[in-house]
Design an enzyme around this catalytic site. Structure first.
Site, PDB file in Angstrom:
ATOM      1  CG  LEU A   1     -69.388  19.354   6.395  1.00  0.00           C
ATOM      2  CD1 LEU A   1     -68.033  18.408   6.304  1.00  0.00           C
ATOM      3  CD2 LEU A   1     -70.459  18.751   7.095  1.00  0.00           C
ATOM      4  CG  HIS A   2     -67.800  25.986   6.221  1.00  0.00           C
ATOM      5  ND1 HIS A   2     -67.783  26.755   5.174  1.00  0.00           N
ATOM      6  CD2 HIS A   2     -66.843  25.457   6.705  1.00  0.00           C
ATOM      7  CE1 HIS A   2     -66.072  26.407   5.710  1.00  0.00           C
ATOM      8  NE2 HIS A   2     -65.970  25.554   6.504  1.00  0.00           N
TER       9      HIS A   2
END
Length: 230
Positions: free
Chosen positions: A210-211
């Site tokens: 997700l980062h």
């Protein structure tokens, strides 16, 4: 934790010293419980502005320094005396302890999305685990500030006391733990934390993915510069 100049943010020195302290405590046969606390009105303020810039630039990942799981992986039971504000990763750090005590007037926040990037440090696992899914989702999506007394009203399953009472209460809890045999404490901690420890690596991988999707947006850099510390 007492880095007054940096308000207990995750400087590399803080990360290294705290990791070393937990390793030493866990290895000592004369220690049976650990109390983690901050100073005055600060428990832990999470990542530094420089650290967030490094994450944005891809020079650093939060897994490069494993601070988030020091309390979870400590063989001894850990009591987080969160007498002061717990901000972002600093709040997550405290939640990975086995027991936690909050202050009525202090602020606790999972404020990652304030800067436009998704939570890390195992937040997506430990917040729902410790606070319940509804409140955890609200905290992570909205990135709002919550006083301890509000979390208490919302059902947070921790003692929430006046700030000056938090550390004494945590020390009482630790003293009660320390009356038990060390071997039994270690065995029970290992058993009780097994599920969380087993699930954590998969959540960490998902948070890193997700980062990669969310951290490198220009708006994130703008937010880091404009909003940090506010």
């Amino acid at each position: 934790m007492q880095d007054r100049a940096n308000k207990n943010t995750f400087t590399f020195e803080m990360i290294d010293r705290l990791t070393e302290a937990f390793a030493e405590a866990g290895a000592r046969q004369d220690v049976r419980a650990v109390v983690l606390t901050g100073y005055d009105s600060y428990f832990s303020s999470g990542g530094t502005q420089e650290g967030l810039r490094d994450l944005f630039e891809g020079r650093y990942r939060f897994t490069d320094k494993d601070l988030y799981s020091v309390a979870l992986n400590c063989p001894l039971p850990v009591v987080a005396a969160m007498q002061g504000h717990g901000i972002g990763g600093g709040f997550v750090l405290g939640l990975f302890a086995d027991l936690a005590v909050l202050a009525r007037q202090s602020i606790y926040t999972a404020n990652f999305m304030k800067y436009g990037f998704t939570p890390g440090m195992g937040a997506t696992l430990v917040l729902p685990e410790k606070l319940g899914p509804a409140l955890a989702q609200e905290m992570m999506l909205g990135a709002g500030n919550y006083r301890g007394e509000e979390l208490q009203r919302r059902g947070a399953p921790f003692p929430v006391l006046p700030r000056e009472s938090v550390l004494p209460h945590a020390l009482e809890l630790a003293a009660s733990l320390a009356e038990k045999p060390r071997q039994s404490l270690v065995a029970l901690k290992r058993h009780l934390s097994a599920s969380l420890r087993a699930r954590l690596p998969a959540f960490i991988e998902q948070e890193l993915e997700l980062h990669e999707q969310t951290f490198h947006q220009p708006e994130v850099r703008e937010r880091i510069e404009a909003l940090f510390g506010r």
